[in-house]
Structure formats: structure tokens, C-alpha cells
Scaffold this motif. Structure first.
Motif, PDB file in Angstrom:
ATOM      1  N   ALA A 190       0.970  -1.146   0.168  1.00 63.41           N
ATOM      2  CA  ALA A 190      -0.176  -0.094  -0.118  1.00 63.41           C
ATOM      3  C   ALA A 190       0.842   1.162   0.139  1.00 63.41           C
ATOM      4  CB  ALA A 190      -0.805   0.100   1.175  1.00 63.41           C
ATOM      5  N   SER A 191       0.847   2.012  -1.069  1.00 61.03           N
ATOM      6  CA  SER A 191       1.936   3.040  -1.241  1.00 61.03           C
ATOM      7  C   SER A 191       1.704   4.125  -0.533  1.00 61.03           C
ATOM      8  CB  SER A 191       2.144   3.308  -2.795  1.00 61.03           C
ATOM      9  OG  SER A 191       0.990   3.997  -3.087  1.00 61.03           O
ATOM     10  N   HIS A 192       0.429   4.705  -0.331  1.00 61.53           N
ATOM     11  CA  HIS A 192      -0.152   5.727   0.454  1.00 61.53           C
ATOM     12  C   HIS A 192      -1.338   5.527   1.111  1.00 61.53           C
ATOM     13  CE1 HIS A 192      -1.441   6.423  -3.790  1.00 61.53           C
ATOM     14  NE2 HIS A 192      -1.978   7.690  -3.155  1.00 61.53           N
ATOM     15  N   SER A 193      -1.361   4.789   2.317  1.00 64.48           N
ATOM     16  CA  SER A 193      -2.623   4.636   3.044  1.00 64.48           C
ATOM     17  C   SER A 193      -2.412   4.684   4.350  1.00 64.48           C
ATOM     18  CB  SER A 193      -3.035   3.265   2.674  1.00 64.48           C
ATOM     19  OG  SER A 193      -3.678   2.919   1.456  1.00 64.48           O
ATOM     20  N   ASN A 194      -3.405   5.214   5.286  1.00 65.48           N
ATOM     21  CA  ASN A 194      -3.378   5.365   6.617  1.00 65.48           C
ATOM     22  C   ASN A 194      -4.184   4.252   7.525  1.00 65.48           C
ATOM     23  OD1 ASN A 194      -1.320   7.276   6.471  1.00 65.48           O
ATOM     24  ND2 ASN A 194      -2.795   9.010   6.868  1.00 65.48           N
ATOM     25  N   VAL A 195      -4.404   4.503   8.654  1.00 66.98           N
ATOM     26  CA  VAL A 195      -5.090   3.537   9.488  1.00 66.98           C
ATOM     27  C   VAL A 195      -6.747   3.876   9.438  1.00 66.98           C
ATOM     28  CG1 VAL A 195      -5.338   2.789  11.929  1.00 66.98           C
ATOM     29  CG2 VAL A 195      -3.061   3.082  10.916  1.00 66.98           C
ATOM     30  N   HIS A 196      -7.502   2.917   9.255  1.00 62.79           N
ATOM     31  CA  HIS A 196      -8.955   3.112   9.118  1.00 62.79           C
ATOM     32  C   HIS A 196      -9.400   3.416  10.557  1.00 62.79           C
ATOM     33  CE1 HIS A 196     -13.273   2.314   8.760  1.00 62.79           C
ATOM     34  NE2 HIS A 196     -13.014   2.736   7.686  1.00 62.79           N
ATOM     35  N   THR A 197      -9.039   2.675  11.526  1.00 63.30           N
ATOM     36  CA  THR A 197      -9.441   2.827  13.126  1.00 63.30           C
ATOM     37  C   THR A 197      -9.219   4.177  13.525  1.00 63.30           C
ATOM     38  OG1 THR A 197      -8.940   0.356  13.336  1.00 63.30           O
ATOM     39  CG2 THR A 197      -9.097   2.005  15.361  1.00 63.30           C
ATOM     40  N   LEU A 198      -8.306   4.989  13.105  1.00 61.98           N
ATOM     41  CA  LEU A 198      -7.786   6.413  13.606  1.00 61.98           C
ATOM     42  C   LEU A 198      -8.743   7.288  12.697  1.00 61.98           C
ATOM     43  CD1 LEU A 198      -4.110   6.090  14.584  1.00 61.98           C
ATOM     44  CD2 LEU A 198      -6.099   5.566  16.065  1.00 61.98           C
ATOM     45  N   CYS A 199      -8.882   7.072  11.407  1.00 60.65           N
ATOM     46  CA  CYS A 199      -9.413   7.963  10.503  1.00 60.65           C
ATOM     47  C   CYS A 199     -10.298   7.158   9.547  1.00 60.65           C
ATOM     48  CB  CYS A 199      -8.476   8.565   9.587  1.00 60.65           C
ATOM     49  SG  CYS A 199      -9.149   9.679   8.510  1.00 60.65           S
ATOM     50  N   PRO A 200     -11.733   6.860  10.000  1.00 67.02           N
ATOM     51  CA  PRO A 200     -12.405   6.029   9.014  1.00 67.02           C
ATOM     52  C   PRO A 200     -13.195   6.364   7.877  1.00 67.02           C
ATOM     53  CG  PRO A 200     -13.623   6.883  11.139  1.00 67.02           C
ATOM     54  CD  PRO A 200     -12.311   7.484  11.252  1.00 67.02           C
ATOM     55  N   CYS A 201     -12.077   6.436   6.771  1.00 72.52           N
ATOM     56  CA  CYS A 201     -12.553   6.928   5.477  1.00 72.52           C
ATOM     57  C   CYS A 201     -12.296   5.867   4.663  1.00 72.52           C
ATOM     58  CB  CYS A 201     -11.835   8.290   5.110  1.00 72.52           C
ATOM     59  SG  CYS A 201     -10.042   8.012   4.827  1.00 72.52           S
ATOM     60  N   PRO A 202     -12.794   5.748   3.502  1.00 68.15           N
ATOM     61  CA  PRO A 202     -12.633   4.709   2.620  1.00 68.15           C
ATOM     62  C   PRO A 202     -11.194   4.379   1.908  1.00 68.15           C
ATOM     63  CG  PRO A 202     -14.636   5.803   1.960  1.00 68.15           C
ATOM     64  CD  PRO A 202     -13.895   6.521   2.942  1.00 68.15           C
ATOM     65  N   ARG A 203     -10.415   5.267   2.103  1.00 66.12           N
ATOM     66  CA  ARG A 203      -9.037   5.201   1.516  1.00 66.12           C
ATOM     67  C   ARG A 203      -8.164   4.566   2.505  1.00 66.12           C
ATOM     68  NH1 ARG A 203      -5.918   5.360  -0.004  1.00 66.12           N
ATOM     69  NH2 ARG A 203      -4.619   7.434  -0.954  1.00 66.12           N
ATOM     70  N   HIS A 219       4.113  -4.499   2.608  1.00 73.42           N
ATOM     71  CA  HIS A 219       4.320  -3.177   3.267  1.00 73.42           C
ATOM     72  C   HIS A 219       3.343  -2.230   3.213  1.00 73.42           C
ATOM     73  CE1 HIS A 219       8.949  -3.741   4.130  1.00 73.42           C
ATOM     74  NE2 HIS A 219       8.422  -4.934   3.990  1.00 73.42           N
ATOM     75  N   ILE A 220       3.289  -1.249   4.209  1.00 75.18           N
ATOM     76  CA  ILE A 220       2.374  -0.223   4.223  1.00 75.18           C
ATOM     77  C   ILE A 220       3.223   1.336   4.249  1.00 75.18           C
ATOM     78  CG2 ILE A 220       0.433   0.780   5.589  1.00 75.18           C
ATOM     79  CD1 ILE A 220      -0.014  -2.050   6.597  1.00 75.18           C
ATOM     80  N   HIS A 221       2.879   2.021   3.602  1.00 72.20           N
ATOM     81  CA  HIS A 221       3.544   3.258   3.245  1.00 72.20           C
ATOM     82  C   HIS A 221       2.497   4.498   3.803  1.00 72.20           C
ATOM     83  CE1 HIS A 221       7.490   2.335   1.560  1.00 72.20           C
ATOM     84  NE2 HIS A 221       6.990   1.403   1.869  1.00 72.20           N
ATOM     85  N   LEU A 222       2.633   5.213   5.135  1.00 70.11           N
ATOM     86  CA  LEU A 222       1.621   5.997   5.338  1.00 70.11           C
ATOM     87  C   LEU A 222       1.644   7.509   4.653  1.00 70.11           C
ATOM     88  CD1 LEU A 222       2.424   3.816   7.823  1.00 70.11           C
ATOM     89  CD2 LEU A 222       0.855   5.391   9.127  1.00 70.11           C
ATOM     90  N   VAL A 223       0.750   7.972   4.381  1.00 67.71           N
ATOM     91  CA  VAL A 223       0.384   9.092   3.626  1.00 67.71           C
ATOM     92  C   VAL A 223       0.037  10.426   4.482  1.00 67.71           C
ATOM     93  CG1 VAL A 223      -2.134   8.565   3.534  1.00 67.71           C
ATOM     94  CG2 VAL A 223      -1.202   9.895   1.724  1.00 67.71           C
ATOM     95  N   TYR A 224       0.216  11.680   3.963  1.00 65.77           N
ATOM     96  CA  TYR A 224       0.344  12.794   4.666  1.00 65.77           C
ATOM     97  C   TYR A 224      -0.763  13.743   4.602  1.00 65.77           C
ATOM     98  CZ  TYR A 224       5.499  12.188   4.391  1.00 65.77           C
ATOM     99  OH  TYR A 224       6.836  11.533   4.616  1.00 65.77           O
ATOM    100  N   TYR A 225      -1.754  13.296   3.889  1.00 67.22           N
ATOM    101  CA  TYR A 225      -3.051  14.043   3.454  1.00 67.22           C
ATOM    102  C   TYR A 225      -3.863  14.250   4.690  1.00 67.22           C
ATOM    103  CZ  TYR A 225      -6.938  15.480   0.673  1.00 67.22           C
ATOM    104  OH  TYR A 225      -8.156  16.162   0.051  1.00 67.22           O
ATOM    105  N   PRO A 226      -4.223  15.443   5.108  1.00 66.34           N
ATOM    106  CA  PRO A 226      -4.868  15.502   6.408  1.00 66.34           C
ATOM    107  C   PRO A 226      -6.345  14.816   6.298  1.00 66.34           C
ATOM    108  CG  PRO A 226      -4.202  17.621   5.483  1.00 66.34           C
ATOM    109  CD  PRO A 226      -3.769  16.526   4.550  1.00 66.34           C
ATOM    110  N   LEU A 227      -6.972  14.524   5.455  1.00 68.65           N
ATOM    111  CA  LEU A 227      -8.236  13.956   5.277  1.00 68.65           C
ATOM    112  C   LEU A 227      -8.072  12.683   5.682  1.00 68.65           C
ATOM    113  CD1 LEU A 227     -10.167  15.779   2.626  1.00 68.65           C
ATOM    114  CD2 LEU A 227     -10.838  15.762   4.901  1.00 68.65           C
ATOM    115  N   PHE A 228      -6.766  11.863   5.359  1.00 69.45           N
ATOM    116  CA  PHE A 228      -6.627  10.472   5.616  1.00 69.45           C
ATOM    117  C   PHE A 228      -6.002  10.386   7.175  1.00 69.45           C
ATOM    118  CE2 PHE A 228      -6.082  10.160   0.905  1.00 69.45           C
ATOM    119  CZ  PHE A 228      -7.598  10.272   0.626  1.00 69.45           C
ATOM    120  N   VAL A 229      -5.872  11.407   7.832  1.00 75.58           N
ATOM    121  CA  VAL A 229      -5.101  11.395   8.995  1.00 75.58           C
ATOM    122  C   VAL A 229      -6.207  11.643  10.006  1.00 75.58           C
ATOM    123  CG1 VAL A 229      -3.553  12.593  10.694  1.00 75.58           C
ATOM    124  CG2 VAL A 229      -2.965  12.266   8.149  1.00 75.58           C
TER     125      VAL A 229
END
Length: 314
Positions: A190-203, A219-229
Motif C-alpha cells: 500500500a503506497s499511501h494509506s493510513n489507519v482506518h481505525t484512527l480515521c474511518p474513511c474509505p481510503r 508493506h504499508i507506506h503512510l500518507v500525509y493527506y490531512p483528510l486521511f489523518v
């Protein structure tokens, strides 16, 4: 410390600019050569992204145009940049060199034509997401019905990617497509995804998705986009709130399975302290109270370097 970032959209921004932008230092770009140097980049992945509103008949040509931007405006003018066409080249980079890697953010540009996918493989892509957020001929994206999955043509496309040892990126898939792809993909991230439990959006990825992805070797690479944080919040999101995603994911799957996937030049909004690529070093500093130095070095670059050593040259 050196950084490998798995996602930026600078090629799209270069392609849509009304006036030519300089990759060296244009203030309109979040990712520039000067910025990558300040970031201490070892490698940057450059995504080919084709806007959903472009007619299907023109999407392939638009993707090719972005490859030309990569070749002639990003790589060719600068001796410091090296086009990485197989993963062994990462270990061969000399001091002062930065690896430039092509990826595809969705396979919309190929329609239902495997020959077009082969042309992108021949152009040097090393990662490929199957969708952006919407449905295409391959699968269903993150905003689509989560019960609809990988299509028959998608299975053919996935097999071609596997045949060429292309890393399959699950970032923008909806849930059923994710679960369909996972057992079929030879190499997966996953090149740019975050944790659904902390930010429950479909991405973002749910706990069971993150666990399964890592169990499949990914591997999981975390993304900086505020709406996914912080769900629903465009502004006023701070770096410590992104750090919380790293801490949660590390506890769930291990810090050695994590990396960076900024999404710079693809974000309408930004975390207050992360305005452009060189600010990634600040993120590493904010990880320091929560991770060991070895873990941070891994998140910055070496986790991914270790991951790609298993991938054979095409």
C-alpha cells in the motif's frame, strides 16, 4: 537519514500546468530536485495519474505524455537523478544520486487492452495501482460499492504485472477488490494509506487488511493527506496526529513493515508542518520519541530496500 517516498503526483502537476514549471525549483511544486536533495532522498516514486474526467479515448495518450514529462523534464536534465528500471539499481546508487521510479496510480489509461499495459511496463513502471477511487475495466476503487471486486480482465492484468515482477499497489482499491487481489499479487504494497481505525474513511486500511497485507509479504507506506489523518478535517491537522498512525500501525504489524508515501503534489490540503518534500525530515524527528533510531531508519528507507531485494530483475 536517507528517505524513500513511494508516492507523489508531480508528473500530473507538470502536465496540467498552464505555463512550464521547472522541476529544479518551481515554488508551485511540492517535490522538486532541490527539495529532494534537502529531504535527503534516496529515491522518489513518481506516479502517472490520469484525471477521471478525461475521455477514455484520450487517457492512454495523457499517460504517455506524463511519461515524456518524467523522461525529459525530470530525469534527463539532471545528472543527480537516475531512472530506476530494476530494483537492484537502488543498491548501486552513488553518493549524491537520487533514484527516480515510475508508478501508475490506477490502470484507467489501458482501458481493456493488455498491450497498453505492456507498453507502460516497457517504459519502466515498477509499481502499479489497479484503480484510483473509481471503477475501471480492472476493478473497483475506494469510493465504489465495497462488495464488488476484481474483474475478469483485472485478473489478466494482474497476471501480466506478476509476470514482470511489478509491485501491485492496493492503496486505492475498495474492500472486495483488495481481498481479491491479495492472494493473487506476487509482490504487494500500500503506497499511501493510513489507519482506518484512527480515521474511518474509505481510503484507509482496516486492521484486518493491514494484518493480511503484511502476512502476504507486503508493506504499508503512510500518507500525509490531512483528510486521511483526521476524518473530515482539511485544515488544522498536525504532524503528531500523523505520528499516531505510525504508532498504531507499528503496534499492529511491526515498524519494520512501514514506510513513507507522502502524496505531495496530489493534495489540496496539507498537514501544518509538512508543506513540501523536504519537511519529511521533520516527520522523522517527530517519530523519534516513539521509535528506536533503527526503526526510524527502516521507516525512512531501509524497510522498503529490504522488501525489494526479493524481487527478481525483469
Amino acid at each position: 537519514m536517507n528517505i524513500i517516498d513511494l508516492h507523489c503526483d508531480v508528473l500530473y502537476k507538470l502536465a496540467i500546468a498552464e505555463e512550464p514549471l521547472s522541476f529544479l525549483n518551481s515554488p508551485e511544486l511540492d517535490v522538486t530536485l532541490n527539495g529532494l536533495k534537502a529531504m535527503k532522498a534516496k529515491a522518489q516514486v513518481f506516479a502517472i495519474f490520469v484525471d477521471e474526467n478525461i475521455p477514455q479515448s484520450l487517457k492512454y495518450l495523457e499517460a504517455l505524455r506524463q511519461i515524456e514529462k518524467f523522461q525529459y523534464e525530470v530525469v534527463a536534465p539532471y545528472d543527480e537523478l537516475v531512472h530506476i528500471t530494476n530494483w537492484q539499481q537502488l543498491a548501486q546508487l552513488k553518493d549524491g544520486q537520487i533514484g527516480a521510479i515510475l508508478s501508475m496510480e490506477g490502470l484507467d489509461a489501458i482501458g481493456d487492452d493488455l498491450n497498453k499495459l505492456q507498453s507502460f511496463i516497457d517504459a519502466g513502471i515498477l509499481l502499479a495501482g489497479l484503480t484510483w477511487n473509481n471503477e475501471n475495466a480492472v476493478a473497483y476503487g475506494a469510493i465504489e460499492d465495497p462488495t464488488k471486486g476484481l474483474k475478469e480482465f483485472g485478473q489478466q492484468a494482474l497476471q501480466l504485472l506478476n509476470d514482470h515482477n511489478i509491485i501491485v499497489d492496493v492503496t486505492h482499491l475498495n474492500e472486495q477488490s483488495f481481498w481479491d487481489v491479495l492472494p493473487l499479487a506476487k509482490h504487494v504494497v500500500a503506497s499511501h494509506s493510513n489507519v482506518h481505525t484512527l480515521c474511518p474513511c474509505p481510503r484507509n486500511l482496516k486492521d484486518d487488511q493491514m494484518t493480511a497485507l503484511v502476512e502476504a509479504g507486503g508493506h504499508i507506506h503512510l500518507v500525509y493527506y490531512p483528510l486521511f489523518v483526521k476524518n473530515g478535517q482539511e485544515k488544522g491537522v498536525h504532524i503528531e496526529e500523523l505520528v499516531a498512525h505510525f504508532m498504531y500501525a507499528a503496534k499492529l504489524v511491526g515498524a519494520d513493515k512501514l514506510g513513507l508515501g507522502s502524496d505531495f503534489d496530489g493534495m489540496a490540503y496539507k498537514i501544518e508542518e509538512l508543506q513540501n518534500c523536504q519537511d519529511a525530515q521533520l516527520l522523522l524527528q517527530h517519530l523519534a520519541p516513539h521509535f528506536t533510531e533503527a526503526e526510524i531508519i527502516g521507516i525512512a528507507a531501509t524497510n522498503f530496500e529490504r522488501f525489494v531485494t526479493q524481487i527478481e530483475c525483469k
